[in-house]
Design a protein around this motif. Structure first.
Motif, PDB file in Angstrom:
ATOM      1  N   VAL A 206       0.792  -1.200   0.052  1.00  0.00           N
ATOM      2  CA  VAL A 206       0.165   0.075   0.124  1.00  0.00           C
ATOM      3  C   VAL A 206       0.961   1.453  -0.110  1.00  0.00           C
ATOM      4  N   VAL A 207       0.744   2.125  -1.138  1.00  0.00           N
ATOM      5  CA  VAL A 207       1.440   3.341  -0.888  1.00  0.00           C
ATOM      6  C   VAL A 207       0.547   4.590  -0.960  1.00  0.00           C
ATOM      7  N   LEU A 208       0.539   5.227   0.098  1.00  0.00           N
ATOM      8  CA  LEU A 208      -0.373   6.421   0.421  1.00  0.00           C
ATOM      9  C   LEU A 208       0.597   7.645  -0.107  1.00  0.00           C
ATOM     10  N   VAL A 209      -0.396   8.563  -0.946  1.00  0.00           N
ATOM     11  CA  VAL A 209       0.360   9.740  -1.499  1.00  0.00           C
ATOM     12  C   VAL A 209      -0.188  10.870  -1.025  1.00  0.00           C
ATOM     13  N   VAL A 210       0.358  11.903  -0.287  1.00  0.00           N
ATOM     14  CA  VAL A 210      -0.168  12.989   0.350  1.00  0.00           C
ATOM     15  C   VAL A 210       0.702  14.274  -0.347  1.00  0.00           C
ATOM     16  N   GLY A 211       0.148  15.435  -0.175  1.00  0.00           N
ATOM     17  CA  GLY A 211       0.493  16.865  -0.364  1.00  0.00           C
ATOM     18  C   GLY A 211      -0.411  17.735  -0.472  1.00  0.00           C
ATOM     19  N   VAL A 212       0.188  19.146  -0.443  1.00  0.00           N
ATOM     20  CA  VAL A 212      -0.788  20.211  -0.670  1.00  0.00           C
ATOM     21  C   VAL A 212      -1.196  20.500  -1.974  1.00  0.00           C
ATOM     22  N   ASN A 213      -2.232  21.141  -1.987  1.00  0.00           N
ATOM     23  CA  ASN A 213      -2.993  21.565  -3.374  1.00  0.00           C
ATOM     24  C   ASN A 213      -1.911  22.179  -4.418  1.00  0.00           C
ATOM     25  N   GLY A 214      -2.130  21.632  -5.651  1.00  0.00           N
ATOM     26  CA  GLY A 214      -1.158  22.283  -6.724  1.00  0.00           C
ATOM     27  C   GLY A 214      -0.002  21.772  -6.832  1.00  0.00           C
ATOM     28  N   THR A 215       0.434  20.856  -6.152  1.00  0.00           N
ATOM     29  CA  THR A 215       1.780  19.997  -6.345  1.00  0.00           C
ATOM     30  C   THR A 215       1.995  19.202  -7.476  1.00  0.00           C
ATOM     31  N   GLY A 216       0.695  18.739  -8.053  1.00  0.00           N
ATOM     32  CA  GLY A 216       0.650  17.689  -9.126  1.00  0.00           C
ATOM     33  C   GLY A 216       0.330  16.379  -8.408  1.00  0.00           C
ATOM     34  N   ILE A 292      -2.153   2.045  -4.774  1.00  0.00           N
ATOM     35  CA  ILE A 292      -1.765   3.423  -4.724  1.00  0.00           C
ATOM     36  C   ILE A 292      -2.894   4.295  -4.159  1.00  0.00           C
ATOM     37  N   VAL A 293      -3.054   5.140  -3.058  1.00  0.00           N
ATOM     38  CA  VAL A 293      -4.130   5.766  -2.552  1.00  0.00           C
ATOM     39  C   VAL A 293      -3.904   7.198  -2.835  1.00  0.00           C
ATOM     40  N   ASP A 294      -4.596   8.033  -3.445  1.00  0.00           N
ATOM     41  CA  ASP A 294      -4.610   9.430  -3.732  1.00  0.00           C
ATOM     42  C   ASP A 294      -5.363  10.203  -2.853  1.00  0.00           C
ATOM     43  N   THR A 295      -4.822  11.283  -2.057  1.00  0.00           N
ATOM     44  CA  THR A 295      -5.518  11.743  -0.864  1.00  0.00           C
ATOM     45  C   THR A 295      -5.785  13.154  -1.309  1.00  0.00           C
ATOM     46  N   ALA A 296      -6.806  13.822  -0.644  1.00  0.00           N
ATOM     47  CA  ALA A 296      -7.024  15.176  -1.041  1.00  0.00           C
ATOM     48  C   ALA A 296      -5.901  16.130  -0.598  1.00  0.00           C
ATOM     49  N   GLY A 297      -5.633  17.376  -1.468  1.00  0.00           N
ATOM     50  CA  GLY A 297      -4.577  18.350  -1.110  1.00  0.00           C
ATOM     51  C   GLY A 297      -4.864  18.838   0.043  1.00  0.00           C
ATOM     52  N   ARG A 298      -4.136  19.047   0.888  1.00  0.00           N
ATOM     53  CA  ARG A 298      -4.114  19.544   2.228  1.00  0.00           C
ATOM     54  C   ARG A 298      -3.211  20.765   2.375  1.00  0.00           C
ATOM     55  N   LEU A 299      -3.703  21.810   2.985  1.00  0.00           N
ATOM     56  CA  LEU A 299      -2.951  23.014   3.196  1.00  0.00           C
ATOM     57  C   LEU A 299      -2.522  22.549   4.738  1.00  0.00           C
ATOM     58  N   HIS A 300      -1.108  22.829   4.672  1.00  0.00           N
ATOM     59  CA  HIS A 300      -0.273  22.390   5.961  1.00  0.00           C
ATOM     60  C   HIS A 300      -0.656  23.382   7.123  1.00  0.00           C
ATOM     61  N   THR A 301      -1.377  24.453   7.051  1.00  0.00           N
ATOM     62  CA  THR A 301      -1.779  25.201   7.930  1.00  0.00           C
ATOM     63  C   THR A 301      -3.058  24.842   8.604  1.00  0.00           C
ATOM     64  N   LYS A 302      -3.813  24.074   7.834  1.00  0.00           N
ATOM     65  CA  LYS A 302      -5.229  23.683   8.409  1.00  0.00           C
ATOM     66  C   LYS A 302      -5.235  22.297   9.093  1.00  0.00           C
ATOM     67  N   THR A 303      -5.366  22.441  10.551  1.00  0.00           N
ATOM     68  CA  THR A 303      -5.230  21.393  11.528  1.00  0.00           C
ATOM     69  C   THR A 303      -6.176  20.510  11.373  1.00  0.00           C
ATOM     70  N   GLY A 304      -7.300  20.736  11.097  1.00  0.00           N
ATOM     71  CA  GLY A 304      -8.415  19.730  10.911  1.00  0.00           C
ATOM     72  C   GLY A 304      -8.289  18.833   9.535  1.00  0.00           C
ATOM     73  N   LEU A 305      -7.844  19.299   8.383  1.00  0.00           N
ATOM     74  CA  LEU A 305      -7.306  18.711   7.312  1.00  0.00           C
ATOM     75  C   LEU A 305      -6.395  17.539   7.749  1.00  0.00           C
TER      76      LEU A 305
END
Length: 405
Positions: A206-216, A292-305
């Motif tokens: 299982v590969v989990l892919v994370v990152g903020v919005n706009g990084t591709g 491979i699991v794609d996750t929603a883009g998170r803003l690192h400043t949003k604690t809830g997300l």
């Protein structure tokens, strides 16, 4: 005189006889007409009148199919006419480019780029005499290349010592020293392979892919699927980015091109953890090699997300352990990208970095800095927008590309 009257008498008799004949002929004619009329009327059936054809018309004999008599109560089965179904044209499945040839192509592209790190190294090799001002300018350029203050100072001091002893009269020797010191910073000893060995028999990796919005990030997931398919691995994609309407459709399109199934929700805004769990369950059921699991883009400043991202990982691990958590970073974001990396690492225990847009507009020094900050290796890099412009990171090839080899 008697002759005259005799003639008159004969003529009168002739007239009488002729009249009788005419009368009889007329009567007979009327009787014939009445008989024909009666016969014609007898042929009238309901409202349909049968009209005899004229002598000039040719009547074709009617062909009547005679069916064999059936026994009482028997059923005659008539075979229906079945129209042939149109042929289903399967979409053509692409064969992705092999990873090794990808890196050779990406290294050539890197060597033609004009990023800050490459310029600093080229300027140092081009001068006839290196004095204090040259070293100061060199160190400043390294810092602006996102190498970071610590690595920039470390590289500058190491080069000053070695070049002071060996000199720079021989450009070939100077370049060898520069290559060795830069490679030491990139650290070829790190394990950059993807951990795709399942923890339990029968489970997929299982590969989990994370990152903020706009990084591709979603595009990177699709390209990673192509990398694995090129290595003859079976893959299932999980579209757990349920907050962006086009994300699931985009990911499914990537999968279809290489014959990979995508697990997605039909409801916008569905629970990402549920979709991720279903994708892993599908992988277990089908016996695939990698999910491979794609996750929603998170803003690192949003604690809830960010907390929700931790929940996604915990729910997945109820079905199968997570082998890799890949953080996608845009190489052009510099120090902001480093801040993102630190926050994500605290939430989901990042195991590897994917650097996108590491092309002419990027500053290659971020490779060294992100590894120093997180203590995890850069495992994959992207240098363009092409479908196969993602490749496993090769430290030697990266350094050679930066130096223009």
């Amino acid at each position: 005189m008697w002759i005259f009257w005799t003639v008159i008498a004969i003529v009168g008799i002739a007239i009488v006889v002729a009249g009788a004949i005419v009368y009889l002929d007329g009567r007979k004619q009327r009787e014939l007409e009445q008989a024909e009329k009666a016969e014609l009327e007898s042929k009238v059936g309901g409202d349909e009148v049968v009209v005899a054809p004229s002598p000039t018309e040719t009547v074709e004999p009617e062909v009547v199919e005679v069916l064999e008599p059936q026994e009482p109560g028997s059923t005659v089965l008539v075979e229906p006419v079945v129209e042939p179904e149109p042929a289903v044209v399967e979409p053509e499945v692409e064969r992705p480019e092999a990873p090794l040839s990808r890196w050779a192509r990406l290294r050539r592209r890197l060597s033609t780029s004009n990023n800050a790190l490459a310029r600093a190294l080229a300027d140092l090799l081009s001068v006839d005499k290196i004095d204090a001002d040259v070293w100061d300018d060199f160190e400043t350029t390294l810092i602006t290349s996102d190498l970071g203050v610590g690595p920039a100072t470390e590289l500058t001091e190491a080069l000053r010592k070695r070049l002071a002893v060996d000199g720079v009269a021989d450009p070939v020797k100077a370049k060898e020293i520069l290559t060795e010191e830069l490679l030491r910073l990139v650290d070829p000893s790190l394990d950059r392979s993807l951990n795709l060995t399942p923890a339990n028999d029968g489970d997929p990796a299982v590969v989990l892919v994370v990152g903020v919005n706009g990084t591709g990030k979603t595009t990177t997931v699709g390209k990673l699927a192509r990398v694995l398919v090129a290595e003859d691995k079976s893959v299932v994609l999980g579209a757990a980015d349920t907050f962006r309407a086009a994300a699931a459709e985009q990911l499914a399109t990537w999968g279809e091109r290489v014959g990979v199934e995508t697990v997605r929700s039909d409801v916008d805004g569905a629970d990402p953890a549920s979709v991720a769990f279903d994708a892993v369950a599908k992988g277990v059921e089908d016996g695939v090699d990698v999910v491979i699991v794609d996750t929603a883009g998170r803003l690192h400043t949003k604690t809830g997300l960010m907390d929700e991202l931790g929940k996604v990982k915990r729910v997945i691990e109820k079905k199968a352990p997570v082998n890799e958590v890949l953080l996608v970073l845009d190489a052009t974001t510099g120090q902001n990208g480093m801040t993102q990396a630190r926050i994500f690492a605290e939430v989901v225990d990042v195991t590897g970095i994917v650097l996108t847009k590491l092309d002419g507009s990027a500053k290659g020094g971020i490779v060294v800095q992100v590894q120093r900050e997180l203590g995890v290796p850069v495992k994959l890099v992207g240098l363009g927008e092409g479908v196969d412009d993602l490749a496993p990171f090769d430290p030697e090839g990266f350094v050679q590309g930066i130096l223009g080899d």
